[in-house]
Design a protein around this motif. Structure first.
Motif, PDB file in Angstrom:
ATOM      1  N   LEU A 158      14.067  72.985   2.728  1.00 58.86           N
ATOM      2  CA  LEU A 158      15.405  71.757   3.207  1.00 58.86           C
ATOM      3  C   LEU A 158      16.315  73.061   3.819  1.00 58.86           C
ATOM      4  N   LEU A 159      17.024  73.008   5.231  1.00 59.66           N
ATOM      5  CA  LEU A 159      17.911  73.822   5.579  1.00 59.66           C
ATOM      6  C   LEU A 159      18.679  73.217   6.673  1.00 59.66           C
ATOM      7  N   TYR A 160      20.042  73.229   6.114  1.00 58.94           N
ATOM      8  CA  TYR A 160      21.558  73.146   6.412  1.00 58.94           C
ATOM      9  C   TYR A 160      21.650  73.501   7.165  1.00 58.94           C
ATOM     10  N   LEU A 161      21.893  73.541   8.575  1.00 59.70           N
ATOM     11  CA  LEU A 161      24.035  74.151   9.228  1.00 59.70           C
ATOM     12  C   LEU A 161      24.529  73.914   9.441  1.00 59.70           C
ATOM     13  N   ALA A 162      25.237  73.282  10.445  1.00 60.14           N
ATOM     14  CA  ALA A 162      25.653  72.771  11.124  1.00 60.14           C
ATOM     15  C   ALA A 162      25.967  73.697  12.972  1.00 60.14           C
ATOM     16  N   ASP A 163      25.873  72.612  13.824  1.00 63.43           N
ATOM     17  CA  ASP A 163      25.951  73.074  15.181  1.00 63.43           C
ATOM     18  C   ASP A 163      27.094  73.934  15.679  1.00 63.43           C
ATOM     19  N   HIS A 164      28.519  73.910  14.547  1.00 56.98           N
ATOM     20  CA  HIS A 164      29.533  74.627  14.741  1.00 56.98           C
ATOM     21  C   HIS A 164      30.266  74.176  14.390  1.00 56.98           C
ATOM     22  N   GLY A 165      31.528  74.469  14.471  1.00 48.28           N
ATOM     23  CA  GLY A 165      32.702  74.576  13.353  1.00 48.28           C
ATOM     24  C   GLY A 165      33.782  73.379  13.859  1.00 48.28           C
ATOM     25  N   GLU A 166      35.066  73.364  13.597  1.00 49.33           N
ATOM     26  CA  GLU A 166      35.698  72.664  13.729  1.00 49.33           C
ATOM     27  C   GLU A 166      37.469  73.116  13.339  1.00 49.33           C
ATOM     28  N   ALA A 167      38.783  73.661  14.766  1.00 50.77           N
ATOM     29  CA  ALA A 167      39.474  73.414  14.146  1.00 50.77           C
ATOM     30  C   ALA A 167      40.375  72.839  13.635  1.00 50.77           C
ATOM     31  N   VAL A 168      40.853  72.739  12.408  1.00 53.31           N
ATOM     32  CA  VAL A 168      41.717  71.333  12.207  1.00 53.31           C
ATOM     33  C   VAL A 168      42.902  71.826  11.458  1.00 53.31           C
ATOM     34  N   PHE A 169      44.103  72.084  12.274  1.00 54.63           N
ATOM     35  CA  PHE A 169      45.018  72.896  11.475  1.00 54.63           C
ATOM     36  C   PHE A 169      44.898  73.622  10.683  1.00 54.63           C
ATOM     37  N   ASP A 170      43.668  75.064  11.585  1.00 55.45           N
ATOM     38  CA  ASP A 170      43.629  75.741  10.093  1.00 55.45           C
ATOM     39  C   ASP A 170      43.937  77.239  10.872  1.00 55.45           C
ATOM     40  N   ALA A 171      44.084  78.812   9.848  1.00 59.32           N
ATOM     41  CA  ALA A 171      44.419  79.422  10.486  1.00 59.32           C
ATOM     42  C   ALA A 171      43.721  79.857  11.073  1.00 59.32           C
ATOM     43  N   PRO A 172      43.627  80.777  11.880  1.00 59.72           N
ATOM     44  CA  PRO A 172      45.288  81.806  12.142  1.00 59.72           C
ATOM     45  C   PRO A 172      45.611  80.858  13.106  1.00 59.72           C
ATOM     46  N   LYS A 173      45.422  80.017  14.259  1.00 53.14           N
ATOM     47  CA  LYS A 173      46.484  79.230  14.341  1.00 53.14           C
ATOM     48  C   LYS A 173      46.085  77.641  13.929  1.00 53.14           C
ATOM     49  N   VAL A 174      47.432  77.615  12.899  1.00 53.12           N
ATOM     50  CA  VAL A 174      47.832  75.870  12.458  1.00 53.12           C
ATOM     51  C   VAL A 174      47.648  75.530  13.516  1.00 53.12           C
ATOM     52  N   ASP A 175      48.041  75.107  14.151  1.00 51.35           N
ATOM     53  CA  ASP A 175      49.004  73.837  15.608  1.00 51.35           C
ATOM     54  C   ASP A 175      47.338  73.328  16.846  1.00 51.35           C
ATOM     55  N   VAL A 176      45.687  74.053  16.187  1.00 43.91           N
ATOM     56  CA  VAL A 176      44.814  74.099  16.878  1.00 43.91           C
ATOM     57  C   VAL A 176      44.141  72.644  16.704  1.00 43.91           C
ATOM     58  N   LEU A 177      43.466  71.788  17.705  1.00 40.47           N
ATOM     59  CA  LEU A 177      42.716  70.612  16.801  1.00 40.47           C
ATOM     60  C   LEU A 177      41.912  70.721  18.291  1.00 40.47           C
ATOM     61  N   GLY A 178      40.078  70.788  17.623  1.00 47.45           N
ATOM     62  CA  GLY A 178      39.372  70.674  18.259  1.00 47.45           C
ATOM     63  C   GLY A 178      38.686  72.472  18.515  1.00 47.45           C
ATOM     64  N   ARG A 179      38.193  71.800  19.329  1.00 47.27           N
ATOM     65  CA  ARG A 179      37.675  73.394  19.465  1.00 47.27           C
ATOM     66  C   ARG A 179      36.955  73.009  21.275  1.00 47.27           C
ATOM     67  N   ASN A 180      37.905  74.923  21.639  1.00 47.28           N
ATOM     68  CA  ASN A 180      38.434  75.509  23.143  1.00 47.28           C
ATOM     69  C   ASN A 180      37.436  76.679  23.156  1.00 47.28           C
ATOM     70  N   GLU A 181      36.786  76.800  23.558  1.00 48.99           N
ATOM     71  CA  GLU A 181      35.945  78.172  23.769  1.00 48.99           C
ATOM     72  C   GLU A 181      37.045  79.392  24.428  1.00 48.99           C
ATOM     73  N   ALA A 182      37.978  78.905  25.679  1.00 47.04           N
ATOM     74  CA  ALA A 182      39.083  80.075  25.901  1.00 47.04           C
ATOM     75  C   ALA A 182      39.673  80.347  25.331  1.00 47.04           C
ATOM     76  N   ALA A 183      40.262  79.774  24.061  1.00 46.67           N
ATOM     77  CA  ALA A 183      41.044  79.622  23.405  1.00 46.67           C
ATOM     78  C   ALA A 183      40.418  80.697  21.512  1.00 46.67           C
ATOM     79  N   PRO A 184      39.191  81.238  21.440  1.00 45.75           N
ATOM     80  CA  PRO A 184      38.720  81.048  19.887  1.00 45.75           C
ATOM     81  C   PRO A 184      39.386  80.823  18.699  1.00 45.75           C
ATOM     82  N   THR A 185      39.243  80.529  17.516  1.00 43.82           N
ATOM     83  CA  THR A 185      40.099  80.900  15.903  1.00 43.82           C
ATOM     84  C   THR A 185      38.253  80.411  15.731  1.00 43.82           C
ATOM     85  N   SER A 186      38.226  81.327  14.051  1.00 43.49           N
ATOM     86  CA  SER A 186      36.770  81.036  13.475  1.00 43.49           C
ATOM     87  C   SER A 186      36.698  80.169  13.197  1.00 43.49           C
ATOM     88  N   PRO A 187      37.395  78.944  12.840  1.00 41.25           N
ATOM     89  CA  PRO A 187      37.371  78.046  11.837  1.00 41.25           C
ATOM     90  C   PRO A 187      36.806  76.976  12.969  1.00 41.25           C
TER      91      PRO A 187
END
Length: 585
Positions: A452-481
């Motif tokens: 069995l192999l498990y992977l996620a399609d993508h991540g999610e930014a939920v007030f994580d570093a390095p941009k602690v005010d970001v919630l969600g996903r935005n390809e134009a403003a990428p952050t590692s989470p």
């Protein structure tokens, strides 16, 4: 004198009568929406939209008040009949009726449709329908003529028409450049109300079915893989691919997160191969899986239409294929996912909600997964597609998994306003851990020859570093989470005996899931002309490649994830985030 008459006329308006008429028409959309609200199944938008749309049926009563009772009876009877499907569906399944239900009914054979209807039908449903109809009849008894002056009646009818249809239409058409986009969004706004639920649902079903049939026809015309060889040919095997959703591995204790968000996977740690340097190419489900499940990648994004998928590969290798999904079945966004699922021999669709932001638990996949494992087919390939930790996070876990509710282990930068969302995401990760671990345990209980192999399609930014005010996903403003995903492998003892491999050196290799099909083929013991061993995460021939992220339709926007911080100026990134805030797709 005229002022006195105007005041008297206003006093003669039967506001109570008007209110009863409105409540009568609202009833046939509102009861189901009220149940949805009381059970916390979905957000408030559907309730609000149904409330506004119900004003439409006041128009004929205002224009022809002498026939109010007769008009209300005819319209009410039609609305009652049209609403029985959505009302009954919610009582049985606890979900909001949508075009996905129509898809399942129409795309099943007669016996399957009959089973679908009677599986949960009980005698109490007749009582519920009777009580529902009785409530409508009682409200109809309260309807009475509301007489206005002719200009007043025309004005009131026009106002009701504008509130119910005119304003939503103007708002949507003004927001979109194309007529089609405006119309699609307008129909989405009125879809929660009866009878538009059936009309819009059927319209969307037909459009999306046509799109899917085109994609399936294109897939059927793709030539099979050349020179396919299977190291396990003729042997019984069960191979499982679990696709997660919106899960950032940095929020999993399995990957070092300080909160205990993955206790069950942590307990299985010595049985798992945990790869800690895998990223997704795109932060959106459809765009990511078009690459993950095919030979497409960031440099050749169109190949998902012209090359075999992992479903095609496994069917060609002699596996019976299954697709179990808790994602929405049939929406404009999800048509590609349904196309992938229809490539499988058997499908199980669990989530027929109108909105993705509705209460739907991934634990529902466990029973159909057990049924698939019991299938006597000797060679099985099973895809389980989870809803994972998708927004809105509070809908992703049952109450008993709401364990994180304070500031313990929370970074200091998280504000009081952000804390409930931050905690609900961790609770969603906790429940996701339970579901994935349960899938592993159920597979292990069958003593299979497989993995069995498990992977996620993508991540999610939920007030994580390095941009602690970001919630969600935005390809134009990428952050590692947004891009860091879990990638976990469980091998059965029998499979390890037949295919002994040491993954130690591969666990921290930098890897993009856009090349996943090569890794899957390698793990499954499959070789063919299109297989490229240097793109397999577990191959001895592995060669690190740039971890390209961004929109491949704009090649100049592609960047290497490993260089994301030095390549993007922080001031510029903040400006881009303000101009285009993170979005949920």
């Amino acid at each position: 004198m005229s002022a006195v008459l105007t005041g008297a006329a206003r006093q003669r308006v039967d506001w109570a009568g008007l209110g009863w008429a409105f409540v009568f028409f609202w009833y046939f959309s509102g009861v189901t929406q009220l149940l949805i609200q009381l059970t916390g199944t979905a957000g408030f938008s559907g309730f609000r939209q149904a409330l506004l749309a119900s004003a439409l049926w006041l128009v004929p009563l205002l224009l022809w008040p002498a026939r109010s009772r007769q008009l209300a009876a005819v319209i009410g009877a039609v609305l009652w009949l049209c609403s029985l499907g959505s009302f009954g569906y919610f009582l049985i399944y606890g979900q909001e009726f949508s075009q996905s239900v129509i898809f399942i009914m129409f795309e099943s054979n007669l016996n399957e449709s009959r089973e679908y209807l009677i599986q949960y039908f009980s005698w109490w449903m007749l009582l519920a329908f009777f009580a529902y109809g009785l409530g409508g009849w009682w409200l109809w008894r309260q309807v009475r003529p509301v007489y206005l002056s002719r200009p007043g009646a025309v004005f009131a009818a026009a106002l009701a028409l504008f509130v119910s249809l005119g304003y939503p239409a103007l708002r949507q058409f003004s927001k979109h450049d194309s007529w089609q986009a405006g119309f699609d969004n307008f129909t989405q706004r009125i879809e929660t109300a009866t009878p538009w639920q059936l009309a819009v649902g059927y319209k969307n079903y037909r459009e999306q079915l046509a799109n899917m049939q085109v994609l399936l026809a294109e897939n059927a015309s793709i030539a099979p893989l050349s020179n396919l060889q299977d190291a396990h040919a003729g042997q019984p095997a069960t191979l499982v691919l679990v696709i997660g959703e919106s899960t950032n591995r940095q929020r999993m204790s399995l990957y070092g997160y300080p909160r205990d968000t993955t206790p069950e996977l942590d307990a299985l740690r010595d049985q798992l191969q945990v790869f800690d340097n895998v990223v997704t190419p795109r932060p959106y489900t459809i765009e990511a899986l078009q690459q993950v499940l095919t030979f497409a990648d960031q440099e050749h994004p169109e190949r998902y239409l012209t090359t075999p998928s992992v479903l095609n590969l496994m069917k060609q290798a002699g596996y019976k294929t299954y697709w179990i999904t808790n994602q929405q079945t049939m929406t404009k966004r999800n048509t590609m996912l349904t196309t992938f699922s229809k490539q499988a021999d058997e499908q199980v669709y669990l989530n027929n909600n109108r909105e993705q932001n509705a209460r739907q638990y991934d634990g529902d996949v466990l029973e159909p997964f057990a049924q698939v494992l019991a299938d006597p087919a000797p060679r099985k390939f099973v895809v389980v597609h989870l809803l994972g930790t998708h927004m809105s996070y509070q809908y992703r876990y049952p109450p008993e998994f709401a364990r994180f509710n304070d500031r313990t282990g929370v970074p200091a930068n998280v504000t009081d306003d952000q804390l409930p969302t931050y905690n609900s995401y961790d609770n969603a990760v906790l429940y996701n851990d339970h579901v994935v671990a349960s899938l592993i345990k159920r597979l292990a209980g069958q003593e299979p020859n497989g993995f069995l192999l498990y992977l996620a399609d993508h991540g999610e930014a939920v007030f994580d570093a390095p941009k602690v005010d970001v919630l969600g996903r935005n390809e134009a403003a990428p952050t590692s989470p947004m891009y860091t995903v879990p990638f976990i492998l469980w091998n059965s003892p029998q499979w390890r005996t037949q295919q002994p491999r040491d993954f130690t050196t591969a666990l921290s290799r930098p890897y993009s899931s856009s090349h996943f099909i090569h890794t899957w083929a390698d793990l499954a013991g499959l070789r063919f002309d299109m297989y490229e061993p240097h793109k397999s995460l577990v191959s001895d021939a592995f060669r690190p490649l740039p971890l390209l992220i961004g929109n491949p339709e704009q090649p100049k926007s592609l960047i290497d994830f490993s260089l994301i911080k030095p390549k993007i100026d922080v001031t510029e990134l903040a400006q881009r985030e303000r101009e285009q805030p993170a979005v949920e797709l």
